[in-house]
Design a protein around this motif. Structure first.
Motif, PDB file in Angstrom:
ATOM      1  N   TYR A  69      64.736   0.862 -99.762  1.00  0.00           N
ATOM      2  CA  TYR A  69      63.437   0.921-100.536  1.00  0.00           C
ATOM      3  C   TYR A  69      62.693   1.313-100.031  1.00  0.00           C
ATOM      4  CZ  TYR A  69      59.858   1.086-104.381  1.00  0.00           C
ATOM      5  OH  TYR A  69      58.905   1.233-104.488  1.00  0.00           O
ATOM      6  N   LEU A  70      62.046   0.770 -98.524  1.00  0.00           N
ATOM      7  CA  LEU A  70      60.902   1.187 -98.483  1.00  0.00           C
ATOM      8  C   LEU A  70      60.907   2.073 -97.247  1.00  0.00           C
ATOM      9  CD1 LEU A  70      59.586  -2.568 -96.440  1.00  0.00           C
ATOM     10  CD2 LEU A  70      59.122  -0.794 -97.925  1.00  0.00           C
ATOM     11  N   TRP A 116      68.771  -5.947 -90.129  1.00  0.00           N
ATOM     12  CA  TRP A 116      69.911  -5.781 -89.321  1.00  0.00           C
ATOM     13  C   TRP A 116      70.472  -6.889 -91.147  1.00  0.00           C
ATOM     14  CZ3 TRP A 116      72.857  -6.792 -85.390  1.00  0.00           C
ATOM     15  CH2 TRP A 116      74.015  -7.837 -85.158  1.00  0.00           C
ATOM     16  N   PRO A 133      61.680  -2.857-104.853  1.00  0.00           N
ATOM     17  CA  PRO A 133      63.319  -3.353-104.515  1.00  0.00           C
ATOM     18  C   PRO A 133      64.140  -3.930-105.123  1.00  0.00           C
ATOM     19  CG  PRO A 133      61.492  -4.138-103.146  1.00  0.00           C
ATOM     20  CD  PRO A 133      61.109  -3.354-103.940  1.00  0.00           C
ATOM     21  N   THR A 153      65.145  -4.295-100.071  1.00  0.00           N
ATOM     22  CA  THR A 153      63.933  -4.847 -99.832  1.00  0.00           C
ATOM     23  C   THR A 153      63.494  -3.103 -98.586  1.00  0.00           C
ATOM     24  OG1 THR A 153      62.881  -5.981 -99.755  1.00  0.00           O
ATOM     25  CG2 THR A 153      61.531  -5.017 -98.653  1.00  0.00           C
ATOM     26  N   ALA A 154      64.448  -3.165 -97.278  1.00  0.00           N
ATOM     27  CA  ALA A 154      64.316  -2.526 -96.643  1.00  0.00           C
ATOM     28  C   ALA A 154      64.828  -1.647 -96.398  1.00  0.00           C
ATOM     29  CB  ALA A 154      65.321  -2.808 -95.465  1.00  0.00           C
ATOM     30  N   LYS A 169      61.231   6.732 -94.091  1.00  0.00           N
ATOM     31  CA  LYS A 169      61.723   6.766 -92.739  1.00  0.00           C
ATOM     32  C   LYS A 169      63.103   6.586 -93.082  1.00  0.00           C
ATOM     33  CE  LYS A 169      57.900   4.935 -90.801  1.00  0.00           C
ATOM     34  NZ  LYS A 169      57.996   4.929 -89.210  1.00  0.00           N
ATOM     35  N   ALA A 198      61.294   4.870 -99.912  1.00  0.00           N
ATOM     36  CA  ALA A 198      59.460   5.574-100.229  1.00  0.00           C
ATOM     37  C   ALA A 198      58.614   5.682 -99.273  1.00  0.00           C
ATOM     38  CB  ALA A 198      58.895   3.530-100.722  1.00  0.00           C
ATOM     39  N   VAL A 230      63.196   2.410 -90.892  1.00  0.00           N
ATOM     40  CA  VAL A 230      62.817   0.876 -91.426  1.00  0.00           C
ATOM     41  C   VAL A 230      64.637  -0.249 -90.919  1.00  0.00           C
ATOM     42  CG1 VAL A 230      62.941  -0.161 -92.819  1.00  0.00           C
ATOM     43  CG2 VAL A 230      61.830   1.907 -93.051  1.00  0.00           C
ATOM     44  N   TYR A 231      64.196  -1.053 -90.433  1.00  0.00           N
ATOM     45  CA  TYR A 231      65.015  -1.490 -89.853  1.00  0.00           C
ATOM     46  C   TYR A 231      65.373  -2.428 -90.547  1.00  0.00           C
ATOM     47  CZ  TYR A 231      67.887  -4.904 -86.120  1.00  0.00           C
ATOM     48  OH  TYR A 231      68.918  -5.179 -85.353  1.00  0.00           O
ATOM     49  N   ASP A 249      68.375  -9.306-100.538  1.00  0.00           N
ATOM     50  CA  ASP A 249      66.959  -8.688-101.329  1.00  0.00           C
ATOM     51  C   ASP A 249      66.222  -8.517 -99.789  1.00  0.00           C
ATOM     52  OD1 ASP A 249      66.800 -10.382-103.468  1.00  0.00           O
ATOM     53  OD2 ASP A 249      65.751 -12.378-102.418  1.00  0.00           O
ATOM     54  N   GLY A 250      66.696  -8.852 -98.540  1.00  0.00           N
ATOM     55  CA  GLY A 250      65.973  -7.858 -97.451  1.00  0.00           C
ATOM     56  C   GLY A 250      67.013  -6.799 -97.152  1.00  0.00           C
TER      57      GLY A 250
END
Lengths: 293, 372
Positions: A36-37, A193, A13, A33-34, A43, A40, A190-191, A29-30
């Motif tokens: 990147y996920l 907000w 991330p 991270t979302a 999704k 990766a 991947v969600y 960060d949030g």
């Protein structure tokens, strides 16, 4: 589930956050991270938040980081498969039938197919990012259709057969949450907000987007915009409005307007609703003075 | 999941966190659990914050329940004090504030008297129990007739029609292929109709105490009779109860709603409640083009000008604004309260809301009415 820990040299991330910064997008960060996920795990990324928090910009920045073309599907009420997937060029087909006379003709050939954003993304999954913008504006029938598309990334064209993506395309969906989306759609993605950025981050965004703006101006505008967002307005100013306001005030100041006055005279780029302007007009002086303090 | 992805040996702790979320009413699908584990594997052993973020991204708790998610996460991974159930602070409650007053400042509330006209300075936050009861004839009529009689509007999707503004080229081409390219008949399309949004705002203050039970039952019946209905309650706070009322069984739905609303039978701040409603963009968006129905007696304890401005704004957004008050049950009703007089010119209907039968009749007549 496809798991690719390293996407074009981005393996965490933090690395994505740095890459997004080079595309002039400051992610927290949030979000990093979302995003990147999402990449990766293969999704779709679903970004929800108030208008103007930078959801669409995030999708553009992700496309820039990956070096891909952004295909945008703007949703609206009544959008259906023919606007999202493909459509046949009927007038041309009819003309072709007439011209063919006795000869046989394939009226469902490539030349008669009009490619819409979702089909374009399926056909070039490694060079595009599909942005499905404001999915909450579409109706539930479209949402159900989208769910099907996102589950196996294939579509069948009755006259031509099935089009399957060679690899999972990168898909970003955004929603202003004007209605609750179906739980199944949120589960498939991947969600994240997206909230309004902190004052510090927003001031950095303003300075990054508008190089002419001084640091003190950026902080003052962000403080004022923060106060405006706490008021019961019908259209709260987003990040773009904060950038515009800072730029407009800077411009007026360069043309000789004094500071508080430059902010006040350029309020029209931050608040664009007449009722909101009337509502705030009585307290605008105090609000700007407080923010600039 | 791919073969090369080895789950960490401690996967149990993550799977049990998902179980804890489910027990607390979070819907988590198995594919999300898999994605959660894969995400943790990808991110590696960094920090608790990374695990929290991985959970947020893959388990996707709704934003309004983020506080509960965080509490459960802390409880499970950091061992903080026990959390029993999701509290009302998660829900979509908009606290009403007065200018220059903090959030903890108590708001006006009525003393426990039936008239609700005497005010005391304390916000009564109470739980409410709904007694199980028979379905009245009015409710049965609503459920039966609403699907056909609630207002509809022209949608943007098209359907085949004998006559219509657009040519149906798809069908025309198909037909012409069958007829060697001859176009014998041009198919037509017209716009399909869709049910119009219905927005129900229910006053649950002390002065409406006698109607609250029946009004909530009505709301539950409307939510199940029409596809896009939003319901909010207001007294000293504003609470969205649409999702709770979507539970099929009435007792269950009402008890879920009772759990969310904390200002039953208290004071009334209609103006502030409506202003708070309009201040949340997506709530305000529900009103756009909707049939807005307000069930309230209009006994306002706050400033009538706040109420007037809010109702004016609401009426501009709504397709039609109906105000149903129990005070209008007599013949020849004339508004007496300052609030009702102030808003009279902005509402399209100021009619009887004193009985379920009267409310049902009005709601069912909306389909025959014109836009404001």
């Amino acid at each position: 589930m496809t798991v690719r820990g390293n996407i074009v040299g981005i393996d965490s991330p933090e690395a994505l956050e740095r890459a997004l910064r080079t595309a002039y997008y400051l992610a927290d960060d949030g979000l990093a991270t979302a995003a990147y996920l999402g990449l990766a795990l293969g999704k779709p990324l679903l970004l929800e938040g108030a208008p103007g928090v930078g959801k669409t910009e995030a999708a553009k920045a992700i496309a820039a980081v990956l070096g891909r073309r952004l295909i945008r599907l703007q949703c609206y009420e009544g959008i259906d498969a023919s606007a999202a997937l493909y459509e046949w060029n009927y007038p041309r087909q009819m003309l072709a039938i007439r011209q063919a006379g006795e000869e046989s003709i394939d009226i469902y050939g490539e030349t008669f197919l009009i490619e819409r954003p979702m089909l374009a993304a399926l056909r070039a999954p490694d060079s595009t990012v599909l942005l499905i913008d404001e999915i909450d504006r579409a109706d539930q029938e479209f949402e159900a259709f989208l769910l099907e598309f996102l589950s196996d990334f294939q579509i069948s064209i009755p006259e031509r057969g099935t089009v399957r993506a060679a690899e999972r395309p990168v898909v970003v969906l955004t929603s202003n949450r004007t209605r609750d989306l179906h739980e199944a759609l949120r589960r498939r993605c991947v969600y994240h907000w997206i909230d309004y950025p902190t004052a510090e981050r927003e001031a950095r965004i303003v300075m990054m987007r508008a190089s002419s703006v001084a640091e003190s101006t950026a902080h003052a505008v962000v403080a004022a915009v923060g106060k405006l967002r706490r008021e019961p307005l019908s259209k709260a100013p987003g990040i773009a409005e904060a950038v515009d306001w800072a730029e407009a005030a800077t411009l007026l100041h360069a043309r000789g307007a004094r500071w508080p006055d430059a902010f006040k005279r350029s309020i029209g780029v931050a608040l664009k609703d007449e009722e909101d302007l009337t509502f705030i007009s009585g307290r605008l002086d105090a609000l700007i003075a407080e923010a600039a303090a | 999941m791919s073969d090369e992805l080895q789950l960490p040996r401690a996967a149990g702790v993550f799977v049990s966190f998902v179980a804890l979320l489910r027990v607390n009413g979070f819907a988590v699908a198995p594919e999300q659990t898999t994605a959660f584990l894969a995400a943790i594997e990808l991110l590696g052993p960094r920090s608790m914050e990374a695990i929290r973020q991985a959970g947020l991204a893959t388990l996707a708790p709704p934003p309004e329940r983020r506080a509960t998610y965080d509490r459960l996460f802390d409880l499970h991974f950091l061992g903080s004090e026990a959390v029993d159930h999701a509290g009302a602070e998660d829900e979509e409650v908009v606290r009403l504030q007065e200018e220059g007053r903090g959030e903890d400042e108590t708001l006006l509330a009525d003393e426990a008297n039936e008239s609700g006209l005497v005010a005391a300075r304390a916000e009564a936050l109470v739980e409410r129990r709904f007694a199980p009861s028979q379905t009245s004839d009015a409710l049965r009529r609503l459920s039966r007739e609403a699907p056909a009689r609630l207002p509809r509007r022209r949608g943007h999707r098209r359907m085949r029609a004998r006559r219509g503004p657009w040519a149906d080229l798809r069908r025309t081409l198909r037909d012409s292929v069958r007829n060697d390219g001859e176009v014998l008949r041009l198919g037509r399309l017209k716009r399909r109709t869709r049910p119009r949004k219905v927005l129900l705002l229910i006053d649950v203050s002390g002065s409406m105490k006698g109607r609250t039970d029946d009004n909530m039952k009505l709301a539950h019946a409307i939510v199940h009779a029409a596809p896009n209905v939003e319901v909010f309650t207001f007294g000293t706070r504003l609470t969205r109860v649409s999702r709770a009322l979507r539970l099929k069984r009435r007792e269950q739905a009402l008890s879920a709603a009772a759990h969310l609303v904390s200002d039953w039978d208290g004071g009334t701040r209609i103006g502030d409640a409506l202003q708070a409603f309009l201040a949340v963009p997506r709530f305000g968006g529900y009103a756009r083009g909707a049939a807005v129905v307000i069930l309230s007696d209009g006994l306002e304890r706050g400033d009538p000008s706040a109420l007037r401005d809010a109702v004016a704004k609401l009426s501009r957004r709504a397709w039609r604004l109906s105000w149903l008050t129990p005070l209008a049950s007599g013949a020849g009703f004339q508004p007496q309260t300052e609030a009702l007089i102030a808003i009279r010119r902005f509402v399209n209907d100021l009619v009887d809301g004193g009985s379920s039968a009267a409310i049902v009749s009005h709601v069912l007549s909306l389909g025959q009415r014109k836009a404001a």
